[in-house]
Design a protein around this motif. Structure first.
Motif, PDB file in Angstrom:
ATOM      1  N   MET A 165       0.846  -1.196   0.000  1.00  0.00           N
ATOM      2  CA  MET A 165       0.000   0.000   0.000  1.00  0.00           C
ATOM      3  C   MET A 165       0.875   1.237   0.000  1.00  0.00           C
ATOM      4  N   ARG A 166       0.620   2.163  -0.940  1.00  0.00           N
ATOM      5  CA  ARG A 166       1.419   3.380  -1.027  1.00  0.00           C
ATOM      6  C   ARG A 166       0.885   4.420  -0.052  1.00  0.00           C
ATOM      7  N   ARG A 167       1.779   5.129   0.564  1.00  0.00           N
ATOM      8  CA  ARG A 167       1.397   6.197   1.479  1.00  0.00           C
ATOM      9  C   ARG A 167       2.088   7.489   1.061  1.00  0.00           C
ATOM     10  N   VAL A 168       1.504   8.594   1.449  1.00  0.00           N
ATOM     11  CA  VAL A 168       2.100   9.899   1.193  1.00  0.00           C
ATOM     12  C   VAL A 168       2.537  10.482   2.517  1.00  0.00           C
ATOM     13  N   SER A 169       3.781  10.866   2.606  1.00  0.00           N
ATOM     14  CA  SER A 169       4.247  11.502   3.837  1.00  0.00           C
ATOM     15  C   SER A 169       3.815  12.959   3.834  1.00  0.00           C
ATOM     16  N   VAL A 170       3.255  13.390   4.926  1.00  0.00           N
ATOM     17  CA  VAL A 170       2.773  14.760   5.054  1.00  0.00           C
ATOM     18  C   VAL A 170       3.814  15.565   5.815  1.00  0.00           C
ATOM     19  N   GLN A 171       4.435  16.506   5.112  1.00  0.00           N
ATOM     20  CA  GLN A 171       5.507  17.282   5.734  1.00  0.00           C
ATOM     21  C   GLN A 171       4.968  18.418   6.593  1.00  0.00           C
ATOM     22  N   CYS A 172       3.943  19.091   6.091  1.00  0.00           N
ATOM     23  CA  CYS A 172       3.412  20.227   6.848  1.00  0.00           C
ATOM     24  C   CYS A 172       2.033  20.559   6.305  1.00  0.00           C
ATOM     25  N   MET A 173       1.301  21.309   7.087  1.00  0.00           N
ATOM     26  CA  MET A 173      -0.023  21.742   6.672  1.00  0.00           C
ATOM     27  C   MET A 173       0.100  22.970   5.792  1.00  0.00           C
ATOM     28  N   PRO A 174      -0.397  22.945   4.535  1.00  0.00           N
ATOM     29  CA  PRO A 174      -0.310  24.130   3.705  1.00  0.00           C
ATOM     30  C   PRO A 174      -1.170  25.246   4.263  1.00  0.00           C
ATOM     31  N   SER A 175      -0.763  26.480   4.004  1.00  0.00           N
ATOM     32  CA  SER A 175      -1.559  27.607   4.469  1.00  0.00           C
ATOM     33  C   SER A 175      -2.788  27.732   3.589  1.00  0.00           C
ATOM     34  N   LEU A 176      -3.948  27.721   4.197  1.00  0.00           N
ATOM     35  CA  LEU A 176      -5.197  27.799   3.465  1.00  0.00           C
ATOM     36  C   LEU A 176      -5.744  29.215   3.535  1.00  0.00           C
ATOM     37  N   THR A 177      -6.306  29.647   2.434  1.00  0.00           N
ATOM     38  CA  THR A 177      -6.838  30.992   2.352  1.00  0.00           C
ATOM     39  C   THR A 177      -8.331  30.915   2.116  1.00  0.00           C
ATOM     40  N   VAL A 178      -9.112  31.484   3.004  1.00  0.00           N
ATOM     41  CA  VAL A 178     -10.544  31.518   2.769  1.00  0.00           C
ATOM     42  C   VAL A 178     -10.844  32.717   1.884  1.00  0.00           C
ATOM     43  N   SER A 179     -11.618  32.477   0.825  1.00  0.00           N
ATOM     44  CA  SER A 179     -11.967  33.541  -0.117  1.00  0.00           C
ATOM     45  C   SER A 179     -13.478  33.566  -0.230  1.00  0.00           C
ATOM     46  N   GLY A 180     -14.118  34.448   0.488  1.00  0.00           N
ATOM     47  CA  GLY A 180     -15.564  34.428   0.538  1.00  0.00           C
ATOM     48  C   GLY A 180     -16.040  33.277   1.415  1.00  0.00           C
ATOM     49  N   ARG A 181     -17.308  32.971   1.320  1.00  0.00           N
ATOM     50  CA  ARG A 181     -17.881  31.939   2.182  1.00  0.00           C
ATOM     51  C   ARG A 181     -17.926  30.574   1.513  1.00  0.00           C
ATOM     52  N   SER A 182     -17.782  30.504   0.193  1.00  0.00           N
ATOM     53  CA  SER A 182     -18.096  29.273  -0.504  1.00  0.00           C
ATOM     54  C   SER A 182     -16.888  28.515  -1.036  1.00  0.00           C
ATOM     55  N   TRP A 183     -15.670  29.029  -0.869  1.00  0.00           N
ATOM     56  CA  TRP A 183     -14.523  28.273  -1.356  1.00  0.00           C
ATOM     57  C   TRP A 183     -13.262  28.623  -0.583  1.00  0.00           C
ATOM     58  N   TRP A 184     -12.322  27.687  -0.621  1.00  0.00           N
ATOM     59  CA  TRP A 184     -11.022  27.845  -0.001  1.00  0.00           C
ATOM     60  C   TRP A 184      -9.944  27.559  -1.032  1.00  0.00           C
ATOM     61  N   SER A 185      -8.772  28.154  -0.833  1.00  0.00           N
ATOM     62  CA  SER A 185      -7.649  27.830  -1.713  1.00  0.00           C
ATOM     63  C   SER A 185      -6.416  27.489  -0.893  1.00  0.00           C
ATOM     64  N   SER A 186      -5.521  26.730  -1.505  1.00  0.00           N
ATOM     65  CA  SER A 186      -4.275  26.311  -0.873  1.00  0.00           C
ATOM     66  C   SER A 186      -3.126  26.642  -1.813  1.00  0.00           C
ATOM     67  N   PRO A 187      -2.478  27.783  -1.653  1.00  0.00           N
ATOM     68  CA  PRO A 187      -1.418  28.186  -2.592  1.00  0.00           C
ATOM     69  C   PRO A 187      -0.279  27.188  -2.692  1.00  0.00           C
ATOM     70  N   SER A 188       0.047  26.480  -1.628  1.00  0.00           N
ATOM     71  CA  SER A 188       1.181  25.560  -1.665  1.00  0.00           C
ATOM     72  C   SER A 188       0.909  24.310  -2.494  1.00  0.00           C
ATOM     73  N   ALA A 189      -0.353  24.042  -2.835  1.00  0.00           N
ATOM     74  CA  ALA A 189      -0.673  22.846  -3.622  1.00  0.00           C
ATOM     75  C   ALA A 189      -0.043  22.891  -5.005  1.00  0.00           C
ATOM     76  N   ALA A 190       0.215  24.090  -5.511  1.00  0.00           N
ATOM     77  CA  ALA A 190       0.775  24.218  -6.860  1.00  0.00           C
ATOM     78  C   ALA A 190       2.142  23.562  -6.981  1.00  0.00           C
ATOM     79  N   SER A 191       2.892  23.523  -5.906  1.00  0.00           N
ATOM     80  CA  SER A 191       4.249  22.964  -5.965  1.00  0.00           C
ATOM     81  C   SER A 191       4.359  21.590  -5.315  1.00  0.00           C
ATOM     82  N   TRP A 192       3.246  21.055  -4.793  1.00  0.00           N
ATOM     83  CA  TRP A 192       3.292  19.760  -4.113  1.00  0.00           C
ATOM     84  C   TRP A 192       3.276  18.634  -5.136  1.00  0.00           C
TER      85      TRP A 192
END
Length: 383
Positions: free
Chosen positions: A1-28
């Motif tokens: 079974m493959r696992r992903v090591s989690v190094q750190c929690m990306p900083s999440l940005t709330v934008s309005g009430r209906s969505w969130w973004s994670s800028p660090s996901a672009a480089s993960w």
């Protein structure tokens, strides 16, 4: 079974009430999915790549070069993508039960092998399509299936599971509690195997097989796009297993491909978990997006969702139904779960920072995953 090591929690940005973004996901990034699932699927009778259709009106609305819809409404004779994961998982499970014995990737060999497993019964809980797919595969293989279904699922979806010959148990509980009951039932029955499309601590191998099976869809998309490449892939989310497969495929590559998840505002377990920084459960009720009506993220999916989702958006039943009508008018028989991708994009783009969060330009190619068939079309089923 493959696992992903989690190094750190990306900083999440709330934008309005209906969505969130994670800028660090672009480089993960993460390891790629295994290659065996596509080989197995191509051996199945009736296998063909499902259509990839352009929707010019959405491309014009969103100011991108192309919007294409991967239409899973006729996958392997069933009205949803779920058969990809179920077929491959059962193939792998039968080999495991036979002590790792190799089984040729074809249905006849799998049927023979399955009937060599003493007392084999395939068990699951479902919001509709996963259970129907497991019942369908069990019937083809000549083994029994026992399917647990919450009573909020439509009577038509329940009847579709019964018509596959399964023993159907309707439960007056929510989806999470129905999964727990199915797990307890399978543990109490000699020969029973739980084939569930969500994972928790101690139950992760079979859900991973299911996720691996979904990878065939994305290889098809790559081939169908040809010289083009996806810029953004939008996926419906319940427990997050399909989204895990999306992230695994596109974040294991060098080029940037953004991933946006869509979930009902009445069952937003992923967004709520991202907000909390850990997997949490939410209360759920009835929704037209029955296949997404899940209260707890899969433990396997969670690291991928936390690290690899560029954005997550929630939407209402009314938005999903309106989008389904729009896609049906465009010739794509989308149900509410698959159509959820459309208002998810709209929600993000309505925010001034949304376009940048998704990395969209006038040359972008947006891929929407229509995961189910419309209710207005024969063979309707939920997720």
């Amino acid at each position: 079974m493959r696992r992903v090591s989690v190094q750190c929690m990306p900083s999440l940005t709330v934008s309005g009430r209906s969505w969130w973004s994670s800028p660090s996901a672009a480089s993960w990034s993460c390891p790629p999915p295994p290659s065996g699932a596509a080989v197995f699927h191509r051996s199945l009778p009736g296998y063909r790549a499902t259509p990839l259709s352009d929707v010019a009106s959405l491309a014009a609305e969103w100011g991108v070069r192309r919007v294409v819809v991967k239409d899973e409404s006729t996958r392997l004779g069933l009205p949803a993508f779920k058969a990809l994961g179920v077929y491959y998982a059962v193939y792998r499970v039968v080999q495991d039960l036979l002590g790792g014995a190799a089984v040729q990737p074809d249905v006849a060999a799998l049927r023979t092998a399955a009937q060599r497993v003493p007392g084999l019964v395939l068990v699951t809980a479902t919001d509709g399509n996963h259970g129907r797919a497991l019942a369908h595969v069990a019937r083809i293989l000549g083994v029994p299936a026992r399917i647990f279904v919450p009573d909020v699922v439509s009577s038509a979806a329940i009847e579709a599971v019964r018509q596959e010959g399964a023993d159907v148990v309707v439960i007056s509980e929510n989806y999470d509690d129905t999964v727990a009951l199915a797990a307890a039932d399978s543990a109490s029955r000699p020969g029973a195997v739980l084939v569930q499309d969500t994972a928790w601590e101690g139950y992760e191998t079979i859900p991973q097989y299911i996720v691996d099976g979904y990878s065939t869809m994305f290889g098809e998309i790559d081939d169908q796009l040809g010289a083009d490449a996806a810029s953004l892939v939008v996926t419906p989310m319940g427990v997050g297993s399909l989204a895990q497969a999306v992230v695994t495929h596109y974040k294991s590559r060098r080029q940037r491909v953004a991933v946006l998840g869509a979930e009902p505002d009445s069952a937003a377990c992923v967004l709520t978990s991202l907000r909390a920084g850990r997997p949490v459960s939410v209360s759920t009720g009835a929704t037209v997006m029955a296949g997404l009506n899940c209260g707890t993220p899969s433990s396997l999916a969670w690291p991928y969702l936390r690290e690899g989702l560029d954005a997550t958006a929630v939407l209402s039943d009314a938005e999903a139904l309106a989008a389904a009508r729009q896609l049906v008018d465009a010739g794509i028989p989308a149900g509410p779960c698959g159509a959820a991708c459309v208002p998810a994009v709209r929600s993000v783009l309505a925010d001034p920072g949304g376009r940048a969060a998704l990395g969209l330009t006038s040359e972008s190619v947006v891929v929407l995953l229509n995961t189910e068939r419309s209710r207005e079309h024969p063979g309707e089923g939920e997720g």
